[in-house]
Design a protein around this motif. Structure first.
Motif, PDB file in Angstrom:
ATOM      1  N   GLY A 155      15.689  55.868  60.168  1.00 14.46           N
ATOM      2  CA  GLY A 155      14.997  57.104  60.460  1.00 14.46           C
ATOM      3  C   GLY A 155      15.819  58.118  61.230  1.00 14.46           C
ATOM      4  N   LEU A 156      17.139  58.062  61.114  1.00 12.04           N
ATOM      5  CA  LEU A 156      18.031  58.948  61.871  1.00 12.04           C
ATOM      6  C   LEU A 156      18.987  59.691  60.945  1.00 12.04           C
ATOM      7  CD1 LEU A 156      18.884  56.400  64.719  1.00 12.04           C
ATOM      8  CD2 LEU A 156      17.289  58.315  64.882  1.00 12.04           C
ATOM      9  N   THR A 157      18.493  60.120  59.802  1.00 12.71           N
ATOM     10  CA  THR A 157      19.345  60.751  58.796  1.00 12.71           C
ATOM     11  C   THR A 157      20.125  61.936  59.352  1.00 12.71           C
ATOM     12  OG1 THR A 157      17.770  60.069  57.088  1.00 12.71           O
ATOM     13  CG2 THR A 157      19.361  61.780  56.489  1.00 12.71           C
ATOM     14  N   PHE A 158      19.539  62.652  60.302  1.00  8.38           N
ATOM     15  CA  PHE A 158      20.193  63.841  60.868  1.00  8.38           C
ATOM     16  C   PHE A 158      21.520  63.506  61.551  1.00  8.38           C
ATOM     17  CE2 PHE A 158      17.611  62.061  64.240  1.00  8.38           C
ATOM     18  CZ  PHE A 158      18.369  62.215  65.392  1.00  8.38           C
ATOM     19  N   LEU A 159      21.749  62.214  61.847  1.00  2.00           N
ATOM     20  CA  LEU A 159      22.984  61.812  62.521  1.00  2.00           C
ATOM     21  C   LEU A 159      24.144  61.574  61.552  1.00  2.00           C
ATOM     22  CD1 LEU A 159      21.723  59.289  65.252  1.00  2.00           C
ATOM     23  CD2 LEU A 159      22.547  61.626  65.586  1.00  2.00           C
ATOM     24  N   GLU A 160      23.876  61.553  60.253  1.00  5.16           N
ATOM     25  CA  GLU A 160      24.938  61.246  59.294  1.00  5.16           C
ATOM     26  C   GLU A 160      26.148  62.169  59.420  1.00  5.16           C
ATOM     27  OE1 GLU A 160      23.916  60.430  55.280  1.00  5.16           O
ATOM     28  OE2 GLU A 160      22.154  59.245  55.804  1.00  5.16           O
ATOM     29  N   PRO A 161      25.972  63.501  59.528  1.00  3.63           N
ATOM     30  CA  PRO A 161      27.152  64.359  59.684  1.00  3.63           C
ATOM     31  C   PRO A 161      27.939  64.061  60.967  1.00  3.63           C
ATOM     32  CG  PRO A 161      25.232  65.653  59.050  1.00  3.63           C
ATOM     33  CD  PRO A 161      24.731  64.300  59.417  1.00  3.63           C
ATOM     34  N   VAL A 162      27.230  63.688  62.025  1.00  5.88           N
ATOM     35  CA  VAL A 162      27.895  63.366  63.283  1.00  5.88           C
ATOM     36  C   VAL A 162      28.745  62.113  63.119  1.00  5.88           C
ATOM     37  CG1 VAL A 162      27.553  62.741  65.708  1.00  5.88           C
ATOM     38  CG2 VAL A 162      26.049  64.432  64.618  1.00  5.88           C
ATOM     39  N   VAL A 163      28.166  61.074  62.492  1.00  3.30           N
ATOM     40  CA  VAL A 163      28.903  59.827  62.268  1.00  3.30           C
ATOM     41  C   VAL A 163      30.113  60.097  61.381  1.00  3.30           C
ATOM     42  CG1 VAL A 163      28.787  57.489  61.335  1.00  3.30           C
ATOM     43  CG2 VAL A 163      26.824  58.431  62.577  1.00  3.30           C
ATOM     44  N   ALA A 164      29.941  60.902  60.345  1.00  6.02           N
ATOM     45  CA  ALA A 164      31.055  61.230  59.448  1.00  6.02           C
ATOM     46  C   ALA A 164      32.179  61.926  60.209  1.00  6.02           C
ATOM     47  CB  ALA A 164      30.570  62.093  58.295  1.00  6.02           C
ATOM     48  N   ALA A 165      31.821  62.812  61.129  1.00  2.78           N
ATOM     49  CA  ALA A 165      32.836  63.520  61.914  1.00  2.78           C
ATOM     50  C   ALA A 165      33.600  62.562  62.821  1.00  2.78           C
ATOM     51  CB  ALA A 165      32.172  64.618  62.747  1.00  2.78           C
ATOM     52  N   VAL A 166      32.888  61.604  63.432  1.00  5.84           N
ATOM     53  CA  VAL A 166      33.535  60.604  64.288  1.00  5.84           C
ATOM     54  C   VAL A 166      34.484  59.748  63.452  1.00  5.84           C
ATOM     55  CG1 VAL A 166      33.146  58.568  65.716  1.00  5.84           C
ATOM     56  CG2 VAL A 166      31.658  60.565  65.964  1.00  5.84           C
ATOM     57  N   LEU A 167      34.046  59.345  62.270  1.00  3.38           N
ATOM     58  CA  LEU A 167      34.896  58.541  61.392  1.00  3.38           C
ATOM     59  C   LEU A 167      36.137  59.333  60.970  1.00  3.38           C
ATOM     60  CD1 LEU A 167      32.176  56.897  59.101  1.00  3.38           C
ATOM     61  CD2 LEU A 167      33.541  55.764  60.861  1.00  3.38           C
ATOM     62  N   ARG A 168      35.956  60.622  60.683  1.00  2.00           N
ATOM     63  CA  ARG A 168      37.089  61.444  60.261  1.00  2.00           C
ATOM     64  C   ARG A 168      38.145  61.499  61.365  1.00  2.00           C
ATOM     65  NH1 ARG A 168      34.360  65.558  59.164  1.00  2.00           N
ATOM     66  NH2 ARG A 168      33.965  64.949  56.999  1.00  2.00           N
ATOM     67  N   ARG A 169      37.697  61.674  62.596  1.00  2.00           N
ATOM     68  CA  ARG A 169      38.650  61.696  63.715  1.00  2.00           C
ATOM     69  C   ARG A 169      39.405  60.374  63.805  1.00  2.00           C
ATOM     70  NH1 ARG A 169      38.872  60.101  69.065  1.00  2.00           N
ATOM     71  NH2 ARG A 169      40.141  61.448  70.422  1.00  2.00           N
ATOM     72  N   PHE A 170      38.704  59.280  63.610  1.00  2.00           N
ATOM     73  CA  PHE A 170      39.320  57.952  63.688  1.00  2.00           C
ATOM     74  C   PHE A 170      40.368  57.775  62.586  1.00  2.00           C
ATOM     75  CE2 PHE A 170      39.483  53.482  62.413  1.00  2.00           C
ATOM     76  CZ  PHE A 170      39.724  52.837  63.622  1.00  2.00           C
ATOM     77  N   TYR A 171      39.970  57.998  61.349  1.00  2.00           N
ATOM     78  CA  TYR A 171      40.858  57.702  60.227  1.00  2.00           C
ATOM     79  C   TYR A 171      42.036  58.669  60.129  1.00  2.00           C
ATOM     80  CZ  TYR A 171      37.439  54.276  58.656  1.00  2.00           C
ATOM     81  OH  TYR A 171      36.606  53.190  58.580  1.00  2.00           O
ATOM     82  N   ARG A 172      41.862  59.894  60.623  1.00  2.00           N
ATOM     83  CA  ARG A 172      42.977  60.841  60.575  1.00  2.00           C
ATOM     84  C   ARG A 172      44.072  60.511  61.577  1.00  2.00           C
ATOM     85  NH1 ARG A 172      41.180  67.105  59.461  1.00  2.00           N
ATOM     86  NH2 ARG A 172      40.513  66.818  57.298  1.00  2.00           N
ATOM     87  N   ARG A 173      43.783  59.646  62.526  1.00  2.00           N
ATOM     88  CA  ARG A 173      44.808  59.215  63.477  1.00  2.00           C
ATOM     89  C   ARG A 173      45.708  58.136  62.893  1.00  2.00           C
ATOM     90  NH1 ARG A 173      42.505  57.165  68.782  1.00  2.00           N
ATOM     91  NH2 ARG A 173      44.592  57.678  69.557  1.00  2.00           N
ATOM     92  N   CYS A 174      45.355  57.639  61.712  1.00  2.00           N
ATOM     93  CA  CYS A 174      46.116  56.560  61.073  1.00  2.00           C
ATOM     94  C   CYS A 174      47.173  57.131  60.126  1.00  2.00           C
ATOM     95  CB  CYS A 174      45.178  55.646  60.286  1.00  2.00           C
ATOM     96  SG  CYS A 174      43.881  54.884  61.297  1.00  2.00           S
ATOM     97  N   ASP A 175      48.220  56.350  59.889  1.00  2.00           N
ATOM     98  CA  ASP A 175      49.245  56.756  58.922  1.00  2.00           C
ATOM     99  C   ASP A 175      48.705  56.695  57.500  1.00  2.00           C
ATOM    100  OD1 ASP A 175      52.191  56.812  60.342  1.00  2.00           O
ATOM    101  OD2 ASP A 175      50.808  55.463  61.367  1.00  2.00           O
ATOM    102  N   ALA A 176      47.847  55.729  57.225  1.00  3.84           N
ATOM    103  CA  ALA A 176      47.262  55.577  55.894  1.00  3.84           C
ATOM    104  C   ALA A 176      45.982  54.779  56.026  1.00  3.84           C
ATOM    105  CB  ALA A 176      48.230  54.865  54.946  1.00  3.84           C
ATOM    106  N   ILE A 177      45.074  54.987  55.089  1.00  4.17           N
ATOM    107  CA  ILE A 177      43.843  54.197  55.063  1.00  4.17           C
ATOM    108  C   ILE A 177      43.669  53.609  53.675  1.00  4.17           C
ATOM    109  CG2 ILE A 177      42.792  55.590  56.869  1.00  4.17           C
ATOM    110  CD1 ILE A 177      41.053  56.948  54.778  1.00  4.17           C
ATOM    111  N   PHE A 178      42.931  52.490  53.594  1.00  5.35           N
ATOM    112  CA  PHE A 178      42.801  51.765  52.340  1.00  5.35           C
ATOM    113  C   PHE A 178      41.346  51.426  52.050  1.00  5.35           C
ATOM    114  CE2 PHE A 178      47.049  51.261  53.843  1.00  5.35           C
ATOM    115  CZ  PHE A 178      47.808  51.456  52.691  1.00  5.35           C
ATOM    116  N   ALA A 179      40.913  51.799  50.866  1.00  5.26           N
ATOM    117  CA  ALA A 179      39.560  51.521  50.400  1.00  5.26           C
ATOM    118  C   ALA A 179      39.621  50.384  49.384  1.00  5.26           C
ATOM    119  CB  ALA A 179      38.961  52.769  49.758  1.00  5.26           C
ATOM    120  N   PRO A 180      38.528  49.637  49.223  1.00  3.76           N
ATOM    121  CA  PRO A 180      38.544  48.516  48.280  1.00  3.76           C
ATOM    122  C   PRO A 180      38.285  48.906  46.830  1.00  3.76           C
ATOM    123  CG  PRO A 180      36.508  48.515  49.480  1.00  3.76           C
ATOM    124  CD  PRO A 180      37.333  49.629  50.062  1.00  3.76           C
TER     125      PRO A 180
END
Length: 392
Positions: free
Chosen positions: A133-158
């Motif tokens: 019931g917290l759909t409004f938080l999805e953009p916030v979570v996405a922004a936090v994830l973007r900050r995390f993954y952009r600090r990496c040299d590369a990321i890998f999806a399955p």
């Protein structure tokens, strides 16, 4: 650079204290690296009652139970003693597997040491708020994830579908694939067991719709149960077999009073349970790959799944199963009804899925990640000479 020269520091919020597809993939990766002569050290929360024995040496980090989901532990920080262990181990690549405090601290440490850091993406955390019931938080979570993954040299999806989503979300500019394999000796049509089904009260000619996975709401349990309700209202002959356990166990049992729940299964027992179904229903949109989908295909089952990351890369719509718009209850019910009522369609889709699963082998997919490790190490070396490595 040879594989045997790799020194990998792996950081994850869950290596083996709760069993899931992500940490089983990580344990397989560590086993493969060690077999190739590489050095690996794992940094993760530990418990006195792990779900399965760990592969490799695990160094514990401080953690607390996650509020609302106490079976999981949230790492708090990297204490000085662990920092000393990392320094003495002298990794030449850092691998972070979960975007939480431990992962952030590991990236910071890697940057201070001039080491490359890669991240593997195992689940779509930005979709979780909608199940609570917290759909409004999805953009916030996405922004936090973007900050995390952009600090990496590369990321890998399955999966390629997940990799493309990460590119679209601008999570990183270097997005690769670390796929998953399947144990074909465990997941096979040959281990189908009608006698076992009879013991559960399931007739040989009853089409069985299977669910396999942890019983948590983000797996789409509400969509699953609503679609089953549709089948029952239509009078479609079927049985439901639930393989797994989790916090939503009682809720799911109340929603599906006629289903057969066999609890958590592993190894040969899991293979038997999957092969003894007639189709897999996977409505989840949170997976980045969908190990259970691949395992069902290897067992010769058609798969009805949501059009979502992971499933899109595995299920060939109309050939190995059906892909349905997420949350489209009637469309899910239509697809399930088709396979319940058409035995030949089940057999054809199952055979196609079995054939498609043959290209997924653990050694091959893990070697691809090894080659990616070496590539990012060389790329960072070309930009800045790393500190002298300690001898093995």
């Amino acid at each position: 650079m040879q594989t045997s020269e790799l020194r990998v520091a792996l950081f994850t919020g869950n290596y083996n204290y709760v069993r899931d597809g992500a940490n089983q993939a990580l344990n397989r990766l560590v086993g493969y690296l060690l077999a190739q002569g590489a050095a690996v050290r794992i940094y993760s929360p530990r418990t006195e009652t792990p779900a399965f024995p760990s592969v490799g040496k695990v160094i514990g980090v401080p953690s607390v139970p996650l509020p609302g989901r106490s079976e999981y532990h949230m790492p708090l920080f990297i204490p000085p003693s662990v920092k000393r262990d990392i320094r003495d181990f002298a990794p030449n690549v850092f691998h972070v597997a979960s975007p939480e405090i431990l992962g952030h601290r590991a990236i910071t440490l890697a940057r201070k040491q001039g080491r490359p850091v890669v991240a593997s993406v195992h689940t779509r955390f930005e979709t979780y708020p909608r199940y609570y019931g917290l759909t409004f938080l999805e953009p916030v979570v996405a922004a936090v994830l973007r900050r995390f993954y952009r600090r990496c040299d590369a990321i890998f999806a399955p999966s390629e579908s997940m990799a493309q989503l990460l590119r679209d979300q601008r999570m990183n500019y270097d997005v690769g694939i670390w796929s998953r394999g399947v144990e074909r000796d465990i997941f096979s049509p040959e281990v189908r067991d009608l006698a076992w089904r009879r013991e559960l009260g399931i007739a040989d000619d009853e089409p069985v719709i299977g669910f396999v996975g942890r019983l948590v709401m983000e797996k789409g349990l509400d969509v699953f149960s609503d679609a089953i309700d549709k089948l029952e209202h239509r009078g479609v002959r079927h049985r439901v077999l639930i393989v797994g356990e989790g916090p939503a166990d009682e809720w799911f049992k109340a929603r599906l009073p006629n289903a057969v729940f066999v609890g958590f299964q592993k190894g040969a027992d899991l293979g038997r349970a999957v092969a003894s179904c007639d189709m897999l229903f996977n409505p989840s949109v949170t997976e980045t790959f969908g190990n259970v989908t691949l395992e069902a295909m290897a067992a010769g089952l058609p798969v009805v799944a949501a059009i979502a990351t992971g499933s899109q890369s595995l299920v060939n719509d109309g050939v190995t199963g059906r892909l349905v718009r997420p949350g489209a209850i009637s469309a899910f019910a239509d697809a399930l009804q088709h396979y319940c009522e058409d035995k030949d369609a089940r057999a054809a889709a199952g055979a196609a899925g079995r054939a498609a699963s043959e290209r997924y082998g653990w050694d091959a997919v893990n070697q691809e990640l090894v080659e990616a490790y070496i590539r990012v190490i060389r790329q960072r070396h070309d930009h800045r000479e790393p500190p002298t490595q300690r001898p093995r």
